[in-house]
Design a protein around this motif. Sequence first.
Motif, PDB file in Angstrom:
ATOM      1  N   SER A 245       0.831  -1.205   0.000  1.00  0.00           N
ATOM      2  CA  SER A 245       0.000   0.000   0.000  1.00  0.00           C
ATOM      3  C   SER A 245       0.870   1.261   0.000  1.00  0.00           C
ATOM      4  CB  SER A 245      -0.925  -0.012   1.206  1.00  0.00           C
ATOM      5  OG  SER A 245      -1.662   1.171   1.273  1.00  0.00           O
ATOM      6  N   THR A 246       1.911   1.286   0.829  1.00  0.00           N
ATOM      7  CA  THR A 246       2.814   2.434   0.893  1.00  0.00           C
ATOM      8  C   THR A 246       3.528   2.639  -0.437  1.00  0.00           C
ATOM      9  OG1 THR A 246       3.145   2.119   3.260  1.00  0.00           O
ATOM     10  CG2 THR A 246       4.818   3.405   2.102  1.00  0.00           C
TER      11      THR A 246
ATOM     12  N   GLN B 252       1.158   4.175  -2.979  1.00  0.00           N
ATOM     13  CA  GLN B 252       0.983   5.605  -2.708  1.00  0.00           C
ATOM     14  C   GLN B 252       2.192   6.404  -3.166  1.00  0.00           C
ATOM     15  OE1 GLN B 252       0.056   6.110   1.440  1.00  0.00           O
ATOM     16  NE2 GLN B 252      -1.860   4.979   1.295  1.00  0.00           N
ATOM     17  N   ALA B 253       3.385   5.852  -2.952  1.00  0.00           N
ATOM     18  CA  ALA B 253       4.604   6.544  -3.365  1.00  0.00           C
ATOM     19  C   ALA B 253       4.656   6.673  -4.888  1.00  0.00           C
ATOM     20  CB  ALA B 253       5.828   5.802  -2.852  1.00  0.00           C
TER      21      ALA B 253
ATOM     22  N   LYS C  64       2.172   7.073  -6.815  1.00  0.00           N
ATOM     23  CA  LYS C  64       1.172   8.056  -7.224  1.00  0.00           C
ATOM     24  C   LYS C  64       1.565   9.484  -6.825  1.00  0.00           C
ATOM     25  CE  LYS C  64      -2.720   4.851  -6.989  1.00  0.00           C
ATOM     26  NZ  LYS C  64      -3.962   4.515  -6.296  1.00  0.00           N
ATOM     27  N   ALA C  65       2.591   9.646  -6.006  1.00  0.00           N
ATOM     28  CA  ALA C  65       3.009  10.967  -5.532  1.00  0.00           C
ATOM     29  C   ALA C  65       3.577  11.782  -6.691  1.00  0.00           C
ATOM     30  CB  ALA C  65       4.056  10.816  -4.437  1.00  0.00           C
TER      31      ALA C  65
END
Length: 70
Positions: free
Chosen positions: A53-54, A57-58, A60-61
């Motif tokens: 998950s992390t 998210q990274a 998509k940053a």
Amino acid sequence: MLVLSRKINETIRIGADVRITLLNIEGGSAKIGIDAPRSLSIVREELLTDTVSTNVQALKAPKTIQIKKP
């Protein structure tokens, strides 16, 4: 999924190299011991899920980096 019942100190074997032993039951949790070759990765599923998950998210940053000039 294979579901097995085990008593304390009873072992399950997976292949020739992996042994899982029920060590203790306390309240609502069971303590297990895993004997496996060091080359085999053993990870708690919730940690793996959090890591994935992390990482998503990274990815998509925003990719831009702002450099402040003096």
